[in-house]
Design a protein around this motif. Structure first.
Motif, PDB file in Angstrom:
ATOM      1  N   MET A   1      -0.448  43.525  -9.945  1.00  0.00           N
ATOM      2  CA  MET A   1       0.212  44.255 -10.243  1.00  0.00           C
ATOM      3  C   MET A   1      -0.758  45.921  -9.032  1.00  0.00           C
ATOM      4  SD  MET A   1       1.474  47.012 -12.799  1.00  0.00           S
ATOM      5  CE  MET A   1       3.451  45.283 -13.347  1.00  0.00           C
ATOM      6  N   SER A   2       0.385  46.497  -8.307  1.00  0.00           N
ATOM      7  CA  SER A   2      -0.962  47.412  -7.485  1.00  0.00           C
ATOM      8  C   SER A   2      -0.876  48.359  -8.187  1.00  0.00           C
ATOM      9  CB  SER A   2      -0.236  47.585  -6.293  1.00  0.00           C
ATOM     10  OG  SER A   2       0.930  48.439  -6.420  1.00  0.00           O
ATOM     11  N   PHE A   3      -1.985  49.243  -8.013  1.00  0.00           N
ATOM     12  CA  PHE A   3      -2.502  50.388  -8.638  1.00  0.00           C
ATOM     13  C   PHE A   3      -1.773  52.231  -9.193  1.00  0.00           C
ATOM     14  CE2 PHE A   3      -3.948  55.185  -8.690  1.00  0.00           C
ATOM     15  CZ  PHE A   3      -4.291  55.007  -9.264  1.00  0.00           C
ATOM     16  N   LYS A   4      -0.756  51.951  -7.645  1.00  0.00           N
ATOM     17  CA  LYS A   4       0.384  52.715  -8.141  1.00  0.00           C
ATOM     18  C   LYS A   4       1.095  52.187  -8.483  1.00  0.00           C
ATOM     19  CE  LYS A   4       2.805  56.138  -5.707  1.00  0.00           C
ATOM     20  NZ  LYS A   4       3.668  56.835  -7.077  1.00  0.00           N
ATOM     21  N   LYS A   5       1.780  50.990  -8.579  1.00  0.00           N
ATOM     22  CA  LYS A   5       3.084  50.585  -9.193  1.00  0.00           C
ATOM     23  C   LYS A   5       2.714  50.766 -11.001  1.00  0.00           C
ATOM     24  CE  LYS A   5       5.896  45.964  -9.647  1.00  0.00           C
ATOM     25  NZ  LYS A   5       6.168  45.419  -9.329  1.00  0.00           N
ATOM     26  N   GLU A   6       1.644  50.211 -11.479  1.00  0.00           N
ATOM     27  CA  GLU A   6       0.923  50.694 -12.922  1.00  0.00           C
ATOM     28  C   GLU A   6       0.914  51.831 -13.387  1.00  0.00           C
ATOM     29  OE1 GLU A   6      -2.693  48.821 -14.275  1.00  0.00           O
ATOM     30  OE2 GLU A   6      -2.967  47.745 -12.594  1.00  0.00           O
ATOM     31  N   ILE A   7       0.855  53.098 -12.354  1.00  0.00           N
ATOM     32  CA  ILE A   7       1.004  54.450 -12.235  1.00  0.00           C
ATOM     33  C   ILE A   7       2.278  55.150 -12.285  1.00  0.00           C
ATOM     34  CG2 ILE A   7       0.689  57.103 -11.613  1.00  0.00           C
ATOM     35  CD1 ILE A   7      -2.210  55.903 -12.654  1.00  0.00           C
ATOM     36  N   ASP A   8       3.370  53.606 -11.893  1.00  0.00           N
ATOM     37  CA  ASP A   8       4.846  54.618 -11.823  1.00  0.00           C
ATOM     38  C   ASP A   8       5.317  54.062 -12.828  1.00  0.00           C
ATOM     39  OD1 ASP A   8       4.354  55.760  -9.288  1.00  0.00           O
ATOM     40  OD2 ASP A   8       5.129  54.529  -8.097  1.00  0.00           O
ATOM     41  N   GLU A   9       5.032  52.535 -13.578  1.00  0.00           N
ATOM     42  CA  GLU A   9       5.237  52.298 -14.668  1.00  0.00           C
ATOM     43  C   GLU A   9       4.776  53.043 -15.869  1.00  0.00           C
ATOM     44  OE1 GLU A   9       4.361  48.175 -15.538  1.00  0.00           O
ATOM     45  OE2 GLU A   9       5.219  48.155 -13.820  1.00  0.00           O
ATOM     46  N   ILE A  10       3.778  53.602 -15.745  1.00  0.00           N
ATOM     47  CA  ILE A  10       3.675  55.160 -17.426  1.00  0.00           C
ATOM     48  C   ILE A  10       4.645  56.195 -16.845  1.00  0.00           C
ATOM     49  CG2 ILE A  10       1.717  56.478 -18.302  1.00  0.00           C
ATOM     50  CD1 ILE A  10      -0.391  54.133 -17.160  1.00  0.00           C
ATOM     51  N   LEU A  11       4.491  56.531 -15.233  1.00  0.00           N
ATOM     52  CA  LEU A  11       5.357  57.963 -15.943  1.00  0.00           C
ATOM     53  C   LEU A  11       6.895  56.899 -15.347  1.00  0.00           C
ATOM     54  CD1 LEU A  11       4.190  59.108 -12.022  1.00  0.00           C
ATOM     55  CD2 LEU A  11       4.386  60.320 -13.836  1.00  0.00           C
ATOM     56  N   GLU A  12       7.185  56.695 -15.406  1.00  0.00           N
ATOM     57  CA  GLU A  12       9.327  56.390 -15.627  1.00  0.00           C
ATOM     58  C   GLU A  12       9.477  55.994 -17.471  1.00  0.00           C
ATOM     59  OE1 GLU A  12      12.082  55.943 -14.248  1.00  0.00           O
ATOM     60  OE2 GLU A  12      11.188  56.943 -13.016  1.00  0.00           O
ATOM     61  N   ALA A  13       7.928  55.511 -18.203  1.00  0.00           N
ATOM     62  CA  ALA A  13       8.190  54.838 -19.497  1.00  0.00           C
ATOM     63  C   ALA A  13       7.810  56.815 -20.017  1.00  0.00           C
ATOM     64  CB  ALA A  13       6.911  53.895 -19.930  1.00  0.00           C
ATOM     65  N   LYS A  75      -5.916  55.772 -28.299  1.00  0.00           N
ATOM     66  CA  LYS A  75      -6.332  55.304 -28.839  1.00  0.00           C
ATOM     67  C   LYS A  75      -5.677  55.110 -30.362  1.00  0.00           C
ATOM     68  CE  LYS A  75     -10.518  54.450 -25.887  1.00  0.00           C
ATOM     69  NZ  LYS A  75     -12.054  54.041 -26.153  1.00  0.00           N
ATOM     70  N   SER A  76      -5.255  56.792 -30.930  1.00  0.00           N
ATOM     71  CA  SER A  76      -5.121  56.866 -32.695  1.00  0.00           C
ATOM     72  C   SER A  76      -4.361  56.430 -32.732  1.00  0.00           C
ATOM     73  CB  SER A  76      -5.440  58.786 -32.229  1.00  0.00           C
ATOM     74  OG  SER A  76      -4.747  58.673 -33.274  1.00  0.00           O
ATOM     75  N   ASN A  77      -4.581  55.885 -34.425  1.00  0.00           N
ATOM     76  CA  ASN A  77      -3.420  55.046 -35.340  1.00  0.00           C
ATOM     77  C   ASN A  77      -2.530  56.292 -35.589  1.00  0.00           C
ATOM     78  OD1 ASN A  77      -5.460  53.115 -35.733  1.00  0.00           O
ATOM     79  ND2 ASN A  77      -6.538  53.784 -37.121  1.00  0.00           N
ATOM     80  N   ILE A  78      -2.666  57.473 -36.094  1.00  0.00           N
ATOM     81  CA  ILE A  78      -1.413  58.621 -35.951  1.00  0.00           C
ATOM     82  C   ILE A  78      -0.892  58.618 -34.168  1.00  0.00           C
ATOM     83  CG2 ILE A  78      -0.873  60.089 -36.532  1.00  0.00           C
ATOM     84  CD1 ILE A  78      -2.393  59.713 -38.933  1.00  0.00           C
ATOM     85  N   VAL A  79       0.031  58.488 -33.726  1.00  0.00           N
ATOM     86  CA  VAL A  79       0.585  58.969 -31.993  1.00  0.00           C
ATOM     87  C   VAL A  79       0.930  59.954 -32.070  1.00  0.00           C
ATOM     88  CG1 VAL A  79       1.361  58.149 -30.068  1.00  0.00           C
ATOM     89  CG2 VAL A  79      -0.198  56.704 -31.252  1.00  0.00           C
ATOM     90  N   LEU A  80       0.838  60.835 -31.690  1.00  0.00           N
ATOM     91  CA  LEU A  80       1.828  62.258 -31.688  1.00  0.00           C
ATOM     92  C   LEU A  80       2.309  62.582 -30.510  1.00  0.00           C
ATOM     93  CD1 LEU A  80      -0.800  65.048 -33.590  1.00  0.00           C
ATOM     94  CD2 LEU A  80       1.394  63.214 -34.759  1.00  0.00           C
ATOM     95  N   GLY A  81       2.223  61.780 -29.547  1.00  0.00           N
ATOM     96  CA  GLY A  81       2.690  62.134 -28.078  1.00  0.00           C
ATOM     97  C   GLY A  81       2.521  61.455 -27.211  1.00  0.00           C
ATOM     98  N   VAL A  82       2.292  61.021 -26.394  1.00  0.00           N
ATOM     99  CA  VAL A  82       2.278  60.137 -25.362  1.00  0.00           C
ATOM    100  C   VAL A  82       1.609  60.334 -24.638  1.00  0.00           C
ATOM    101  CG1 VAL A  82       4.922  59.394 -24.521  1.00  0.00           C
ATOM    102  CG2 VAL A  82       4.151  61.244 -22.961  1.00  0.00           C
ATOM    103  N   GLY A  83       1.074  61.232 -24.901  1.00  0.00           N
ATOM    104  CA  GLY A  83      -0.681  61.306 -23.846  1.00  0.00           C
ATOM    105  C   GLY A  83      -0.652  62.803 -23.104  1.00  0.00           C
ATOM    106  N   THR A  84      -1.959  62.368 -22.414  1.00  0.00           N
ATOM    107  CA  THR A  84      -1.986  64.009 -21.262  1.00  0.00           C
ATOM    108  C   THR A  84      -1.751  62.978 -19.544  1.00  0.00           C
ATOM    109  OG1 THR A  84      -4.719  64.378 -21.450  1.00  0.00           O
ATOM    110  CG2 THR A  84      -3.481  65.278 -23.107  1.00  0.00           C
ATOM    111  N   SER A  85      -2.427  64.119 -18.812  1.00  0.00           N
ATOM    112  CA  SER A  85      -1.877  63.841 -17.743  1.00  0.00           C
ATOM    113  C   SER A  85      -2.946  63.219 -17.270  1.00  0.00           C
ATOM    114  CB  SER A  85      -1.425  64.848 -16.762  1.00  0.00           C
ATOM    115  OG  SER A  85      -2.492  66.143 -16.731  1.00  0.00           O
TER     116      SER A  85
END
Length: 99
Positions: A1-13, A75-85
């Motif tokens: 899978m290409s780099f751009k496609k993986e980044i796009d999947e993260i953004l869509e999720a 990597k936290s066990n308690i997830v409060l958000g999807v992460g930063t940019s």
């Protein structure tokens, strides 16, 4: 899978984080129905809807970084958000154009 496609999947999720999925909708509808039939069961369906929501949030936050393959969000066990940019480990920006 290409780099751009993986980044796009993260953004869509990340965009779909607060959308209602079928299991969440079904849990809410069953909770409303249970409120009229067996009221004691209604909170169970609310908790079930939250569990579906939280499991999806964990999956989104732990999507692998295209560069270092560690979780992009947290990597936290308690997830409060999807992460930063940017990746927590290698600091790769979610808006990076190339690796």
């Amino acid at each position: 899978m290409s780099f751009k496609k993986e980044i796009d999947e993260i953004l869509e999720a990340r965009k779909s984080d607060y959308t209602l999925s079928k299991p969440i909708i079904v849990s809410i509808v069953l909770g409303v129905i249970a409120e009229f039939i067996i009221p004691i069961l209604a909170p169970f369906f609310g908790i079930l809807a939250f569990v579906f929501f939280y499991r999806r949030r964990i999956a989104i936050a732990r999507m692998p970084c295209p560069r270092c393959k560690n979780p992009f969000g947290t990597k936290s066990n308690i997830v409060l958000g999807v992460g930063t940019s940017e990746c927590e480990t290698c600091k790769l920006s979610i808006y990076a154009k190339e690796l």
